[in-house]
Design an enzyme around this catalytic site. Structure first.
Site, PDB file in Angstrom:
ATOM      1  N   GLN A  56     -62.544 -43.998  34.899  1.00  9.54           N
ATOM      2  CA  GLN A  56     -63.786 -44.645  34.487  1.00  9.54           C
ATOM      3  C   GLN A  56     -63.954 -46.015  35.143  1.00  9.54           C
ATOM      4  OE1 GLN A  56     -66.420 -43.690  33.115  1.00  9.54           O
ATOM      5  NE2 GLN A  56     -67.389 -45.716  33.050  1.00  9.54           N
ATOM      6  N   GLU A  57     -62.870 -46.764  35.266  1.00 13.30           N
ATOM      7  CA  GLU A  57     -62.968 -48.129  35.789  1.00 13.30           C
ATOM      8  C   GLU A  57     -63.307 -48.154  37.277  1.00 13.30           C
ATOM      9  OE1 GLU A  57     -63.008 -50.891  34.304  1.00 13.30           O
ATOM     10  OE2 GLU A  57     -61.975 -50.707  32.393  1.00 13.30           O
ATOM     11  N   SER A  58     -62.658 -47.316  38.067  1.00 15.22           N
ATOM     12  CA  SER A  58     -62.790 -47.434  39.523  1.00 15.22           C
ATOM     13  C   SER A  58     -62.932 -46.102  40.251  1.00 15.22           C
ATOM     14  CB  SER A  58     -61.553 -48.138  40.091  1.00 15.22           C
ATOM     15  OG  SER A  58     -60.386 -47.350  39.865  1.00 15.22           O
ATOM     16  N   TYR A  64     -68.472 -46.917  27.539  1.00 18.56           N
ATOM     17  CA  TYR A  64     -67.129 -46.909  28.120  1.00 18.56           C
ATOM     18  C   TYR A  64     -66.162 -46.131  27.223  1.00 18.56           C
ATOM     19  CZ  TYR A  64     -62.660 -48.952  29.709  1.00 18.56           C
ATOM     20  OH  TYR A  64     -61.376 -49.143  30.167  1.00 18.56           O
ATOM     21  N   LEU A  89     -58.509 -44.059  31.993  1.00 16.40           N
ATOM     22  CA  LEU A  89     -59.086 -45.400  32.146  1.00 16.40           C
ATOM     23  C   LEU A  89     -59.412 -45.684  33.606  1.00 16.40           C
ATOM     24  CD1 LEU A  89     -57.916 -48.640  30.426  1.00 16.40           C
ATOM     25  CD2 LEU A  89     -57.962 -48.569  32.909  1.00 16.40           C
TER      26      LEU A  89
END
Length: 770
Positions: A633-635, A741, A630
């Site tokens: 992908q997020e940051s 996502y 996660l």
């Protein structure tokens, strides 16, 4: 579940004991021992090194109060060298917290103790920034001028800061002189654009209008940013009006309206032109109003424009935007609004079937038909879209939906025909894998032909081995034994990088490195400037410079490799991961990731903040590997990441959601800026993901959709037509961003299971097939 922090004293002792492990796991920035260094380290020296490492790790984790306490103790008790390192680290921590007076005090003390010249210059740069933030302009200028005068590697940034102070002091002419000195041929495009804009503004403020307009024109020609261009045009218009050049004023504003209707300046430009009674096309007015989300005014403009029976291409544009407005607005009579929107889209397509907006109109038309429940009409419209506009960004999705709709309607023959056509029309490996996955599901679910299904699933695996479609195909080949991201998973330590193996792999694909082909990377001005910024703790500016080097490297595997290694050595996880990911993307499309050099894979899929993630995962009953997937992908492991929606930090929590989590965790002192602290971001992200897993019976597909798209939306999608079919659930997710996502996080998770959980290849299967 309550979030607690260790008491400061206990935390300090724990960090000291584990500092070496933390740095190894999380990419600390302390340099490795030099060749020939003694192997036996005196106990006192080792304890001091552990203390400094622990303080730096506290800072990196966002435990700033603990870092400050430990630095202060080292200043009181350490040797002169230790005190200096602690003062510098303390100043950087205070700057991060925006406690500028404390930072200035620490830097002044550091400088009073006569550090080496290069270190002193960096401290003066930081001191200048601290004093500028405190409003002490004279002291700030003196400190920044000391750095700029010596032409330190980051002199351009010192001069930008100096120029801002000089403009504030009403000395724009002197500001312009500083900015002229800052110009150089090797600046990254974004920095060059910033410098050009600041210089033009300084000329304008100094009354040097000709120079200002010339500089704004340079920005128009050289900046890659539409935002910069719109701003430059607006500034040119302002100067032109002051000079009485009505023609240039008018043309500059018209250019904004016509070329950059979505810019912040467009609405002001439009109002200025209308107030001056400048003849202005109603179509242009409507587009600006639409882009500014003034839908009622936009609709009126399009209606008036169409009454005049304009030429077909222009009318097609107006009909498209009018349809889009009717599609978006909540009307009392939704059925009528939908019918009117459909009619507008159809009119747009009939009037100009080859225009720039034709594929947009076709996609909007098909999507609205599907939303209205006219499934067969929608399937036909999607099919027509991809056949008419095969190069449209909507084409591949339209081709897939042309099969999915009849699949849901129980028409297997139509679905098979659509997906077979998709195989013929779209050579992209991922689209091939998608079509084969669904053709395999058709053979299995509708025709009970397990042999044909297996053949399609194998073809999906061969086409794009590490795509979600291939991973899902492997699940079906393994009788649907889908991994559920069990919370008992743990992160295995990364292996020591075998750089020789990585270089042998590079050589096997691209030949030996041509060392003399370009100047040494680490001697280039951009690298030196970025490294200087990094050493000062100015991570945002340093990252921009380093990213420009990645961009410049393009598709040069060996150069990307050297960058990735250099970033790794500096402890810059995000940048190492980005460079390594771009490098891996150069490898043959059909090559599975498992065949790539493992050191490069571990750079591209890092386990940074591993100890924090493992602790948060255990506390919140979540797989730590899923959290890693996660965060990637997020940051991309950038703790300072932010999004246009306002999400912050490693796990990209929106402040409003962060406030809710803080209340649930009884964290009374929460501020939005806390989300930029890695410890807080990881805790909050793990808590939120864990709560979604709990709400959705530990289903990671539903939980991830809730994390990105919202729990209410995820609940609706999970209770829809998909049932327990996760492939169908993904495709029926209503937001394209959330659908993408889901795919990316699950692909990341499969790779993390391979790298750090013992799987023999990236997989979503609970027990990988032999």
């Amino acid at each position: 579940m309550e979030m607690r922090s260790l008491p400061k004293a206990s935390a300090a002792l724990l960090a000291i004991a584990l500092a070496g492990l933390l740095l190894a796991c999380q990419g600390g920035t302390s340099p490795p021992p030099q060749a020939g260094a003694p192997t036996a380290i005196p106990q006192a020296t080792a304890e001091v090194a552990a203390d400094l490492a622990a303080a730096r790790q506290y800072h990196r984790n966002g435990q700033y109060e603990e870092a400050i306490a430990l630095y202060q103790r080292l200043i009181q008790q350490g040797s002169r060298d230790t005190q200096q390192q602690a003062r510098y680290g303390l100043a950087q921590t205070y700057l991060t917290l925006r406690q500028y007076q404390q930072a200035a005090n620490a830097l002044e003390a550091y400088l009073d103790n006569k550090p080496p010249q290069a270190d002193a210059l960096r401290a003066r740069f930081l001191l200048g920034r601290a004093y500028a933030a405190l409003g002490k302009a004279d002291k700030a200028q003196k400190a920044l001028q000391a750095y700029a005068k010596e032409e330190g590697p980051a002199a351009v940034y010192a001069r930008l800061d100096l120029a801002e102070l000089l403009v504030q002091a009403d000395h724009p002419d002197k500001a312009a002189q500083e900015l002229e000195k800052a110009q150089a041929p090797d600046l990254a495009p974004s920095l060059a654009a910033t410098l050009s804009l600041k210089l033009a503004d300084a000329y304008a403020a100094a009354g040097q209008d000709d120079k200002a307009i010339q500089q704004y024109d340079t920005l128009l020609q050289e900046s890659p940013s539409d935002a910069d261009k719109a701003l430059a045009l607006f500034r040119i218009a302002t100067i032109s009006r002051r000079l009485g050049d009505q023609s240039r004023w008018q043309q500059s504003l018209l250019d904004i309206v016509n070329l950059y209707p979505a810019s912040p300046q467009a609405a002001n430009a439009l109002e200025s032109l209308l107030a001056a009674d400048v003849p202005l096309d109603l179509l242009a007015q409507g587009v600006v109003r639409y882009r500014q989300r003034a839908y009622t005014e936009a609709l009126a403009a399009f209606d008036s424009f169409l009454v005049a029976d304009p030429p077909a291409p222009a009318a097609a544009v107006a009909y498209y935007y009018r349809g889009a407005i009717r599609d978006r607005l909540d009307e009392p009579d939704e059925a009528t609004a939908n019918d009117e929107a459909l009619a507008d889209y159809e009119a747009s397509l009939q009037l100009d079937p080859t225009g720039d907006l034709a594929d947009d109109a076709s996609w909007a038309h098909a999507s609205l038909l599907e939303e209205m429940g006219l499934s067969l009409d929608a399937a036909a419209a999607y099919r027509q879209l991809w056949q008419t506009y095969p190069h449209s960004p909507f084409a591949a999705r339209a081709a897939f939906l042309a099969g999915l709709i009849p699949y849901q309607a129980g028409d297997p023959a139509a679905a098979v025909a659509a997906w077979s056509d998709m195989l013929d029309a779209f050579p992209s490996p991922e689209q091939q894998a998608q079509a084969h996955l669904w053709l395999g599901k058709m053979d299995q679910d509708f025709f009970s032909d397990s042999e044909a299904a297996s053949a399609h699933f194998q073809q999906a695996l061969a086409a794009a081995p590490d795509s979600l479609y291939a991973l899902r195909a492997e699940v079906w080949l393994s009788s649907g034994a889908d991994a559920t991201a069990p919370p008992e998973e743990s992160i295995q330590a990364a292996s020591a990088p075998a750089w020789d193996a990585a270089e042998a792999w590079l050589t096997s694909l691209w030949g030996p490195e041509e060392v003399a082909a370009s100047p040494p990377l680490l001697s280039q001005p951009t690298w030196q400037r970025a490294l200087e910024l990094h050493q000062m703790g100015l991570s945002s500016e340093a990252s921009d410079e380093f990213l420009s080097l990645i961009e410049e490297s393009g598709s040069q595997p060996w150069r990307l490799y050297r960058l990735a290694r250099a970033f790794h050595d500096l402890g810059l996880t995000e940048l190492a991961a980005r460079a390594a990911t771009r490098l891996l993307a150069q490898s043959p499309q059909a090559m599975p990731l498992a065949q790539a050099a493992r050191p490069l894979l571990e750079l591209a899929y890092p386990q940074d903040y591993a100890s924090l993630i493992q602790a948060a995962a255990t506390k919140n009953v979540v797989s730590p590997l899923l959290i890693l997937a996660l965060i990637r992908q997020e940051s991309f492991f950038n703790p300072a990441a932010s999004s246009p929606a306002g999400a912050l930090g490693l796990t990209q929590v929106v402040p409003a959601t962060g406030q809710e989590i803080a209340q649930e965790l009884d964290r009374k002192d929460f501020q939005a800026s806390d989300l930029l602290r890695p410890l807080v971001s990881i805790d909050f992200g793990a808590y939120y993901l864990g709560s979604q897993l709990h709400s959705f019976d530990d289903n990671p597909y539903f939980a991830l959709a809730a994390y990105n798209g919202g729990p209410g939306n995820a609940l609706g999608w999970s209770q829809g037509a998909a049932g327990s079919d996760m492939d169908l659930f993904i495709e029926l997710v209503g937001f394209s961003e959330t659908r993408s996502y889901l795919k990316l996080v699950l692909e990341n998770y499969a790779v993390y299971r391979f790298l750090y959980a013992g799987a023999d290849h990236p997989t979503l299967v609970t027990s990988p097939a032999p």
